[in-house]
Design an enzyme around this catalytic site. Structure first.
Site, mmCIF file in Angstrom:
data_model
loop_
_atom_site.group_PDB
_atom_site.id
_atom_site.type_symbol
_atom_site.label_atom_id
_atom_site.label_comp_id
_atom_site.label_asym_id
_atom_site.label_seq_id
_atom_site.Cartn_x
_atom_site.Cartn_y
_atom_site.Cartn_z
ATOM 1 N N ASP A 33 -13.603 -21.856 -21.989
ATOM 2 C CA ASP A 33 -14.778 -21.035 -22.264
ATOM 3 C C ASP A 33 -15.346 -20.433 -20.978
ATOM 4 O OD1 ASP A 33 -16.271 -23.260 -21.141
ATOM 5 O OD2 ASP A 33 -15.915 -24.246 -23.077
ATOM 6 N N ASP A 102 -10.442 -6.974 -20.576
ATOM 7 C CA ASP A 102 -9.339 -6.499 -21.402
ATOM 8 C C ASP A 102 -9.935 -5.547 -22.436
ATOM 9 O OD1 ASP A 102 -6.694 -6.512 -22.588
ATOM 10 O OD2 ASP A 102 -6.483 -8.521 -21.750
ATOM 11 N N GLU A 259 -1.732 -1.283 -19.861
ATOM 12 C CA GLU A 259 -0.523 -1.985 -20.280
ATOM 13 C C GLU A 259 0.319 -0.952 -21.008
ATOM 14 O OE1 GLU A 259 1.152 -5.690 -22.929
ATOM 15 O OE2 GLU A 259 -0.454 -4.423 -23.657
HETATM 16 C C1 GLC Z 1 -0.649 -6.835 -25.718
HETATM 17 C C2 GLC Z 1 -1.194 -8.184 -25.337
HETATM 18 C C3 GLC Z 1 -0.668 -9.200 -26.295
HETATM 19 C C4 GLC Z 1 -1.116 -8.835 -27.687
HETATM 20 C C5 GLC Z 1 -0.727 -7.403 -28.046
HETATM 21 C C6 GLC Z 1 -1.488 -6.932 -29.239
HETATM 22 O O1 GLC Z 1 0.715 -6.759 -25.546
HETATM 23 O O2 GLC Z 1 -0.907 -8.470 -24.007
HETATM 24 O O3 GLC Z 1 -1.054 -10.500 -25.958
HETATM 25 O O4 GLC Z 1 -0.557 -9.713 -28.611
HETATM 26 O O5 GLC Z 1 -1.015 -6.507 -27.016
HETATM 27 O O6 GLC Z 1 -2.840 -6.770 -28.917
HETATM 28 CA CA CA Z 2 -15.055 -25.044 -24.978
#
Ligand code: GLC
Ligand code: CA
Length: 555
Positions: A33, A102, A259
């Site tokens: 957490d 993210d 990514e």
């Molecule tokens: C990206 C993330 C992965 C996730 C996928 C869908 O590849 O790194 O962990 O499962 O996207 O969001």
């Molecule tokens: Ca926890």
């Protein structure tokens, strides 16, 4: 020297990725957490990193561990509260650590209100937030297979239509063609930036634009067609990212890394080109995909060092002067670096340090995945019930039931490449559950934690942790490591990974032995002195098993 003049903090930074669920549990519920992370900021500061990339911490039903978001402006209950997050950000900033979030906007959770609205009827104002299509003769709109197994279309009885999900059916794809969706995303990003976050890692950002006539894909294996050519780097992706840059990114001093699943060099230049006004950098995956085979990633073939080097060389050369590179051996979707490219046994420590050297002395922004700085290794699970990752569990069933793979073989594949290999709890000390939790961890701790843990390494000058500390400190000290030109040496060698870095009069030579045998190189190192090495004694031009040496020119 134009490139050199173009200094920016994110080119000089080392990024540390935290997978919060497995990092540190502060309240004994078995789940890492935010307060756990706050308690470890000094550990990270001591390691010397500059930026933390937090895997998703937003509210989520956790079908895909937070990569399925049901509220972008709330913190996942398991991880804490918005106050905890504010405190984390403040405490990080006090220590001069930046935090990047993210950003998962190719899809949401099916429990996001946009989707529950969209799903409720065809006339709902949110209907067009997602990708709904009519079926064809009782079948899905086309033959696309989801990357997590099965069809990429989910039938919805209520409106007799299908929605697209590249990932699980609980991760419906957003319809980026809809201007309102884009506005919602940009507003949400601005909201986080105004809180003070320092940038974004953009989840599968290369998939946001789809070819709109949804043709069938080519069938390679099994019964589903490949959606990649119609979804990766789709027709409007660069237009969207330029818009996002204008509306959001350009207004802040932040860093972005996309990514870019399936990215080619040519596409990467578009995503991250210095003059393109899109992203700062992308992750490419060619070096991760070298082990792929007939069943995609599910394979156990060895990786050729020559090919691995060719990938690194290609990306360095290809982006030189055009875009900035990123460097990584692992992340939460990949196996552990030592297990994959080094040796888990006799040469565990040497190979972990060698891999660190090899990566951190190259040009590009390096990423350290949590536990890599300790040499953490693959989970070694022997039973399918130990796995938690839906991709792994779906593939286990699919390959065994539909593709004729034996259960023994599948277990080998999982041990090699399952995402859970990198998701076992961070190993803090040798107490129960590796000091990760006082409760029952959500996924089993690697039983090797008595040998591999942070406590035993922090104060040991010969540890992998201390070696990573040196690698990171060197990058901060020496511009040549960040900005110097890169030249691969012995490209044909299957044993040695070696290269030269050059910046004006300065020069570095890096030699890494990727084998369990002593190797010899022929190289005149007159005028150089050793800067860093992973054995106490060096015996150059002999390189001991998994030895790494960095030489610096005397000037
Ligand atoms: C990206 C993330 C992965 C996730 C996928 C869908 O590849 O790194 O962990 O499962 O996207 O969001
Ligand atoms: Ca926890």
């Amino acid at each position: 020297m134009m490139k050199y003049m173009n200094k920016t903090w994110w080119k000089e930074a080392v990024v540390y990725q935290i997978y919060p669920r497995s990092f540190c549990d502060s309240n004994g519920d078995g789940i890492g957490d935010i307060r756990g992370i706050i308690g470890k900021l000094d550990y990270l500061k001591r390691l010397g990193i500059d930026v933390i990339w937090l895997s998703p911490i937003y509210q989520s039903p956790n079908d895909d561990n937070g990569y399925d978001i049901s509220d972008y402006r709330a913190i996942m209950q398991d991880f804490g509260t918005m106050d905890d997050f504010q405190e984390l950000l403040e405490e990080a900033h006090k220590r001069n650590l930046r935090i990047i979030m993210d950003l998962v906007v190719n899809h949401t959770s099916d429990e996001h209100t946009w989707f529950t609205q969209s799903h409720s009827d065809k006339e709902n104002p949110y209907r067009d937030y997602y990708i709904w299509r009519e079926g064809k003769n009782g079948n899905p709109p086309n033959n696309w297979g989801s990357w997590f197994g099965g069809s990429a279309w989910q039938y919805d009885e209520k409106t007799d239509m299908y929605y697209l999900h590249i990932f699980s059916k609980k991760q419906p794809d957003l319809n980026w063609e809809n201007e309102k969706v884009r506005r919602e995303v940009y507003d949400m990003m601005l909201w986080w930036l105004d809180k003070g976050v320092d940038g974004f890692r953009m989840d599968v950002i290369s998939l946001i634009s789809k070819v709109q006539d949804f043709p069938d894909g080519k069938v390679y294996q099994g019964k589903y067609g490949d959606l990649t050519p119609y979804c990766a780097h789709g027709p409007r992706v660069h237009e969207y990212l330029q818009e996002m840059n204008r509306e959001v990114l350009s207004k802040y001093d932040i860093m972005t890394v996309g990514e870019a699943a399936c990215v080619t060099l040519e596409e990467a230049k578009k995503y991250a080109g210095f003059d393109r006004g899109e992203l700062d950098t992308v992750f490419q995956f060619e070096h991760m995909d070298l082990g792929n085979g007939k069943y995609g990633k599910w394979n156990d073939a060895p990786i050729s060092l020559r090919k691995l080097k060719a990938v690194f060389e290609k990306w360095d050369k290809g982006l030189d002067g055009i875009a900035w590179n990123t460097l990584f051996w692992s992340n939460h979707d990949q196996p552990r670096a030592v297990s994959r490219f080094g040796d888990e046994n006799t040469y565990w420590e040497k190979s972990a340090k060698m891999l660190g050297t090899c990566l951190h002395m190259m040009r590009g922004t390096p990423y350290v995945y949590q536990g890599e700085e300790l040499g953490m290794v693959n989970a070694g699970f022997t039973d399918i019930t130990q796995y938690r990752d839906l991709e792994s569990i779906n593939a286990y069933h699919d390959l065994i039931e539909n593709q004729g793979v034996s259960e023994e073989k599948m277990m080998v594949y999982l041990q090699k490449v399952s995402r859970d290999n990198a998701r076992t709890p961070m190993q803090w000390d040798d107490s129960q559950n590796a000091g990760f939790t006082t409760g029952e961890p959500w996924i089993e701790v690697n039983p090797d934690y008595k040998k591999i843990n942070a406590k035993s390494q922090i104060n040991n000058p010969a540890s992998i942790y201390n070696y990573y500390q040196k690698l990171i400190a060197l990058r901060h000290e020496k511009d040549i490591i960040v900005y110097g030109d890169f030249e691969m040496l012995y490209p044909e060698s299957e044993e040695i990974f070696a290269y030269r870095r050059k910046l004006e009069k300065e020069e570095l030579l890096v030699f890494c032995n990727f084998t369990k045998d002593t190797q010899q190189v022929s190289m005149n190192i007159k005028g150089f002195h050793p800067l860093l090495h992973n054995y106490e004694e060096i015996d150059f031009p002999n390189l001991k098993p998994y030895e790494a040496i960095v030489f610096e020119k005397n000037i």
